[in-house]
Design an enzyme around this catalytic site. Structure first.
Site, PDB file in Angstrom:
ATOM      1  N   SER A   1       0.875  -1.181   0.000  1.00 54.29           N
ATOM      2  CA  SER A   1       0.000   0.000   0.000  1.00 54.29           C
ATOM      3  C   SER A   1       0.906   1.223   0.000  1.00 54.29           C
ATOM      4  CB  SER A   1      -0.870   0.028   1.259  1.00 54.29           C
ATOM      5  OG  SER A   1      -1.614  -1.143   1.387  1.00 54.29           O
TER       6      SER A   1
ATOM      7  N   LYS B   1      -7.167   1.809  -2.479  1.00 49.10           N
ATOM      8  CA  LYS B   1      -6.744   1.403  -1.127  1.00 49.10           C
ATOM      9  C   LYS B   1      -6.811   2.586  -0.155  1.00 49.10           C
ATOM     10  CE  LYS B   1      -4.683  -0.966   2.182  1.00 49.10           C
ATOM     11  NZ  LYS B   1      -5.258  -2.075   2.911  1.00 49.10           N
TER      12      LYS B   1
ATOM     13  N   LYS C   1       0.665   5.979   8.110  1.00 51.31           N
ATOM     14  CA  LYS C   1       1.289   6.036   6.778  1.00 51.31           C
ATOM     15  C   LYS C   1       0.219   6.158   5.693  1.00 51.31           C
ATOM     16  CE  LYS C   1       1.810   2.203   4.867  1.00 51.31           C
ATOM     17  NZ  LYS C   1       1.169   1.302   3.895  1.00 51.31           N
TER      18      LYS C   1
HETATM   19  P1  NAD Z   1       5.738  -5.699   7.515  1.00 52.83           P
HETATM   20  O1  NAD Z   1       6.488  -4.542   8.034  1.00 52.83           O
HETATM   21  O2  NAD Z   1       5.354  -6.816   8.425  1.00 52.83           O
HETATM   22  O3  NAD Z   1       6.542  -6.371   6.273  1.00 52.83           O
HETATM   23  C1  NAD Z   1       7.335  -5.666   5.364  1.00 52.83           C
HETATM   24  C2  NAD Z   1       8.516  -6.552   4.977  1.00 52.83           C
HETATM   25  O4  NAD Z   1       9.318  -5.857   4.006  1.00 52.83           O
HETATM   26  C3  NAD Z   1       9.436  -6.888   6.162  1.00 52.83           C
HETATM   27  O5  NAD Z   1       9.659  -8.275   6.232  1.00 52.83           O
HETATM   28  C4  NAD Z   1      10.713  -6.129   5.829  1.00 52.83           C
HETATM   29  O6  NAD Z   1      11.882  -6.752   6.341  1.00 52.83           O
HETATM   30  C5  NAD Z   1      10.674  -6.121   4.311  1.00 52.83           C
HETATM   31  N1  NAD Z   1      11.530  -5.092   3.722  1.00 52.83           N
HETATM   32  C6  NAD Z   1      11.621  -3.787   4.048  1.00 52.83           C
HETATM   33  N2  NAD Z   1      12.537  -3.168   3.275  1.00 52.83           N
HETATM   34  C7  NAD Z   1      13.032  -4.110   2.436  1.00 52.83           C
HETATM   35  C8  NAD Z   1      14.006  -4.095   1.402  1.00 52.83           C
HETATM   36  N3  NAD Z   1      14.678  -2.980   1.090  1.00 52.83           N
HETATM   37  N4  NAD Z   1      14.266  -5.252   0.747  1.00 52.83           N
HETATM   38  C9  NAD Z   1      13.611  -6.398   1.051  1.00 52.83           C
HETATM   39  N5  NAD Z   1      12.673  -6.479   2.024  1.00 52.83           N
HETATM   40  C10 NAD Z   1      12.389  -5.340   2.716  1.00 52.83           C
HETATM   41  O7  NAD Z   1       4.436  -5.101   6.804  1.00 52.83           O
HETATM   42  P2  NAD Z   1       3.077  -5.865   6.418  1.00 52.83           P
HETATM   43  O8  NAD Z   1       2.110  -5.757   7.546  1.00 52.83           O
HETATM   44  O9  NAD Z   1       3.396  -7.183   5.821  1.00 52.83           O
HETATM   45  O10 NAD Z   1       2.521  -4.863   5.292  1.00 52.83           O
HETATM   46  C11 NAD Z   1       3.064  -4.814   3.976  1.00 52.83           C
HETATM   47  C12 NAD Z   1       2.186  -3.868   3.163  1.00 52.83           C
HETATM   48  O11 NAD Z   1       0.846  -4.358   3.122  1.00 52.83           O
HETATM   49  C13 NAD Z   1       2.115  -2.443   3.748  1.00 52.83           C
HETATM   50  O12 NAD Z   1       2.091  -1.514   2.706  1.00 52.83           O
HETATM   51  C14 NAD Z   1       0.798  -2.459   4.516  1.00 52.83           C
HETATM   52  O13 NAD Z   1       0.222  -1.174   4.623  1.00 52.83           O
HETATM   53  C15 NAD Z   1      -0.041  -3.369   3.623  1.00 52.83           C
HETATM   54  N6  NAD Z   1      -1.147  -4.060   4.321  1.00 52.83           N
HETATM   55  C16 NAD Z   1      -0.962  -4.576   5.573  1.00 52.83           C
HETATM   56  C17 NAD Z   1      -2.041  -5.207   6.200  1.00 52.83           C
HETATM   57  C18 NAD Z   1      -1.902  -5.781   7.601  1.00 52.83           C
HETATM   58  O14 NAD Z   1      -2.942  -6.068   8.229  1.00 52.83           O
HETATM   59  N7  NAD Z   1      -0.699  -5.972   8.140  1.00 52.83           N
HETATM   60  C19 NAD Z   1      -3.280  -5.303   5.565  1.00 52.83           C
HETATM   61  C20 NAD Z   1      -3.410  -4.813   4.268  1.00 52.83           C
HETATM   62  C21 NAD Z   1      -2.333  -4.178   3.660  1.00 52.83           C
END
Ligand code: NAD
Length: 294
Positions: free
Chosen positions: A95, A170, A238
């Site tokens: 997102s 979104k 965010k």
């Molecule tokens: P998270 O922080 O748990 O996961 C993000 C991952 O990206 C981590 O494992 C991190 O190590 C990795 N990462 C960061 N920088 C990196 C890089 N340079 N290279 C490789 N890997 C890298 O976040 P999440 O909860 O999984 O959310 C991911 C996306 O989905 C976000 O944009 C969030 O807004 C969206 N989202 C989350 C949810 C939820 O309920 N958690 C629901 C819908 C949408």
């Protein structure tokens, strides 16, 4: 199919595991080794970098926190564009700001890489079940090509328009969810102060017009005093910041979004940024001196 998956956090891990279950060969990368280990234990292969992932697969999926992370992973050193073969498809499921999707797509197109934005709604439980709601922007033909893969992670994948339209959708989702949670926290604080049991109020109203998926998911958390994430306050800040930037850019004032974002900023300052967004109840506890639940 051979698929690359970059970003194995709360959402990426179960999404990647569902692709493995569906029979795909998966090549993965994350900056956190423990996250890679969990997905390789389920059958994926680890790559050395995002470029390494992209050099070996026709389809690359990214699931990262926000716009700067996607820019680093796609455009940066050892990034997707360094490795990807012309004709490859990048599906960014993070997102992020719609404008960032448009900028990244332009850089991809210049290298012969096709990109769509495909953010999701539904949180970790639906990521695990493979029932996410997926909203897509970009070239319609590319969407149709990868739709079967999207439907192995979600129960719906809806085409919303040109690149960035998935993330604009979104933002609408996040405004509606955030404002609903704030409304519920405000209303339950009122009834508690007025001496009526919030649980009985929830039971009484959930089948009426005020009932919603958000209310069903978040009212029990507020009433139970359980703020384990789910979806973190900091991630919702965010999304609302991206909504406000986008709104200012197109001339759409978002006064309610600004208000709820400031409530969430207060919670962040108070040390609750890693709580679930149902912790908006804690904002009302602070201003009213009364907790909804435990
Ligand atoms: P998270 O922080 O748990 O996961 C993000 C991952 O990206 C981590 O494992 C991190 O190590 C990795 N990462 C960061 N920088 C990196 C890089 N340079 N290279 C490789 N890997 C890298 O976040 P999440 O909860 O999984 O959310 C991911 C996306 O989905 C976000 O944009 C969030 O807004 C969206 N989202 C989350 C949810 C939820 O309920 N958690 C629901 C819908 C949408």
């Amino acid at each position: 199919m051979k698929i690359g998956f970059i970003g194995l956090g709360i959402m990426g891990k179960p999404m990647a595991k569902n692709l493995l279950k569906a029979g795909h060969e998966l090549l993965v990368f994350d900056v956190v080794q423990a996250n890679i280990d969990e997905v390789t234990a389920a059958g994926a292969k680890a790559a050395a970098s995002s470029a390494d992932v992209a050099s070996q697969v026709p389809v690359i999926i990214t699931m990262l926190p926000n716009s700067p992370h996607v820019k680093t992973v796609v455009l940066g050193e050892k990034g997707v564009l360094e490795g990807a073969r012309p004709g490859a498809i990048l599906i960014d499921m993070s997102s992020i700001a719609p404008l960032a999707s448009q900028e990244i797509e332009k850089a991809c197109a210049a290298r012969g890489i096709k990109m769509i934005d495909a953010p999701v709604s539904g949180g970790e439980p639906k990521a695990i079940d493979g029932t996410l709601a997926i909203m897509v922007g970009g070239d319609r033909q590319v969407f149709e090509e990868v739709k079967p893969v999207l439907l192995q992670m979600g129960s719906t994948a809806v085409y919303c328009g040109t690149i960035g339209a998935g993330n604009t959708t979104k933002l609408a989702n996040q405004i509606i969810v955030g404002l609903n949670i704030a409304a519920a926290a405000e209303a339950f604080t009122l009834v508690k102060k007025a001496g009526v049991d919030p649980q009985l109020v929830f039971e009484a109203i959930k089948a009426g017009l005020a009932g919603s998926t958000v209310l069903n998911a978040k009212a029990p958390m507020m009433i139970g005093g359980n703020f384990k994430p789910g979806f973190k306050i900091d991630l919702h800040i965010k999304d609302l910041a991206n909504a406000l930037d986008t709104g200012h850019g197109v001339g759409a004032p978002l006064p309610l979004t600004a208000l709820v974002r400031e409530m969430m900023e207060t919670l962040h300052t108070d040390g609750f940024g890693q709580d679930d967004h149902s912790a908006l109840a804690k904002y009302y506890a602070k201003v009213s001196g009364t907790k909804i639940g435990k």
